[in-house]
Scaffold this motif. Sequence first.
Motif, PDB file in Angstrom:
ATOM      1  N   SER A 214       0.892  -1.127   0.107  1.00 42.96           N
ATOM      2  CA  SER A 214      -0.046   0.079  -0.115  1.00 42.96           C
ATOM      3  C   SER A 214       0.913   1.314  -0.025  1.00 42.96           C
ATOM      4  O   SER A 214       0.368   2.406  -0.395  1.00 42.96           O
ATOM      5  CB  SER A 214      -0.923   0.027   1.276  1.00 42.96           C
ATOM      6  N   ASN A 217       0.960   2.840  -3.218  1.00 39.68           N
ATOM      7  CA  ASN A 217      -0.400   3.180  -3.795  1.00 39.68           C
ATOM      8  C   ASN A 217      -0.850   4.455  -3.207  1.00 39.68           C
ATOM      9  O   ASN A 217      -1.427   5.306  -3.742  1.00 39.68           O
ATOM     10  CB  ASN A 217      -1.273   1.941  -3.866  1.00 39.68           C
ATOM     11  N   ASP A 218      -0.768   4.470  -1.849  1.00 36.17           N
ATOM     12  CA  ASP A 218      -1.271   5.332  -0.892  1.00 36.17           C
ATOM     13  C   ASP A 218      -0.464   6.647  -0.257  1.00 36.17           C
ATOM     14  O   ASP A 218      -1.104   7.463   0.255  1.00 36.17           O
ATOM     15  CB  ASP A 218      -1.891   4.679   0.294  1.00 36.17           C
ATOM     16  N   GLU A 259      -2.959  -7.712  -0.891  1.00 38.04           N
ATOM     17  CA  GLU A 259      -1.705  -7.093  -1.060  1.00 38.04           C
ATOM     18  C   GLU A 259      -0.703  -7.657  -0.027  1.00 38.04           C
ATOM     19  O   GLU A 259      -1.051  -8.246   1.031  1.00 38.04           O
ATOM     20  CB  GLU A 259      -1.758  -5.796  -0.721  1.00 38.04           C
ATOM     21  N   HIS A 261       2.237  -8.244   2.473  1.00 40.41           N
ATOM     22  CA  HIS A 261       2.619  -7.274   3.563  1.00 40.41           C
ATOM     23  C   HIS A 261       3.702  -8.091   4.469  1.00 40.41           C
ATOM     24  O   HIS A 261       4.028  -9.266   4.399  1.00 40.41           O
ATOM     25  CB  HIS A 261       1.548  -6.909   4.349  1.00 40.41           C
TER      26      HIS A 261
END
Length: 363
Positions: A214, A217-218, A259, A261
């Motif tokens: 993430s 993306n974030d 995703e 992790h």
Amino acid sequence: WTAATNAKGGINGRRVILKTCDDREDRSRALECARRLIEQDKVFAMVATNTRAFGGAAQYINDKGVPVIGIPITNSFYRYQHLWSGYPSGYVKDNKTVGYKGKLMSLSGGYRWYKRTLGISKAAVFAYDIDESKQAGDFIAKGLELEGFQVTSYAVSFAAPSFDQAVADMQNKGTQIVFDAMDDGANRKLCDSMARRKFSVKAKVSTIVSMGDSVGNDYNDTCRNSVYITGESMPYSATSIPAIAEFRTAFAKYQPGQEFHQLALEAWAQAGLVADAVRAMGPAPTRKGLEDYFRGLRNYTGGGIMAGLEYVPIDYSKPTNEDCFGISRWLDSKGGWVQATNKFPFCYPDAYQYGTPALEQGN
């Protein structure tokens, strides 16, 4: 991990059964979960436990003699003999006192690496206004101070985190590196605030909770390529390591669409440790045999995933001890997470050690 293990015939020909219970981060519900798992489901052990409410169940689980291996969010892992931290601490546990003589101890080597490698000396530390986060934030600040950093600490509301005022203060002070003891959502909000003020740092150091896909993306451009994680495992992107490649293949097969992790990789390694112990016991595994395997374990890497798990006592009366770790960072140019240290694990043989009073006794 369970599905992949059973697809290969289980452990010593026995199928693994996974039982779960969601405590919803509530201490009372954590105790209910523990009772159900132990009394109804008859679990052999608890693996990859990772919950802030675990203290509510810890004494009951320990009294029942059920081995637990997990991420030590609560101080229970530093008190009870049947709780085994995924980040071994070397405490001689007596079920009564947390840590070493009522203090939790840590080492400063990771902070030294940032200071020497990046040539910086002005740091900020963010923590929530809840006990677990404050304790972790205090640890970070003390380690930074021992390594010669100028440190400013910021308290953040857990209910309504806000960062604009703190970011303005960091900008005025010329802060060069930011550490935190918060979750991933708060880190993204902090980065958004930094972007609004056009403020960047040499390194935005987060905990493993932020080490996932993430970030790509974030996280905004201001933060993304300065995100570092100090930990005790190789990044899940290191597919040249066969054990990590195996994890990624299984994760993609049995968790499609999820995703990647780092917590998932470490859970895989913890489950693998339990499996290795059970294999070593043969056809009649026991909880005592499992813990006997853990006790005295040295340099367990899970096939190169971990820095080297060791369940051996540490002499905390010494002023320094060896500190070994790994540091990863996100780089768009490399397609994600890469190892930042020039070797893994990276060790300082003479890192300062320090203690802070335990905030709770795990009960």
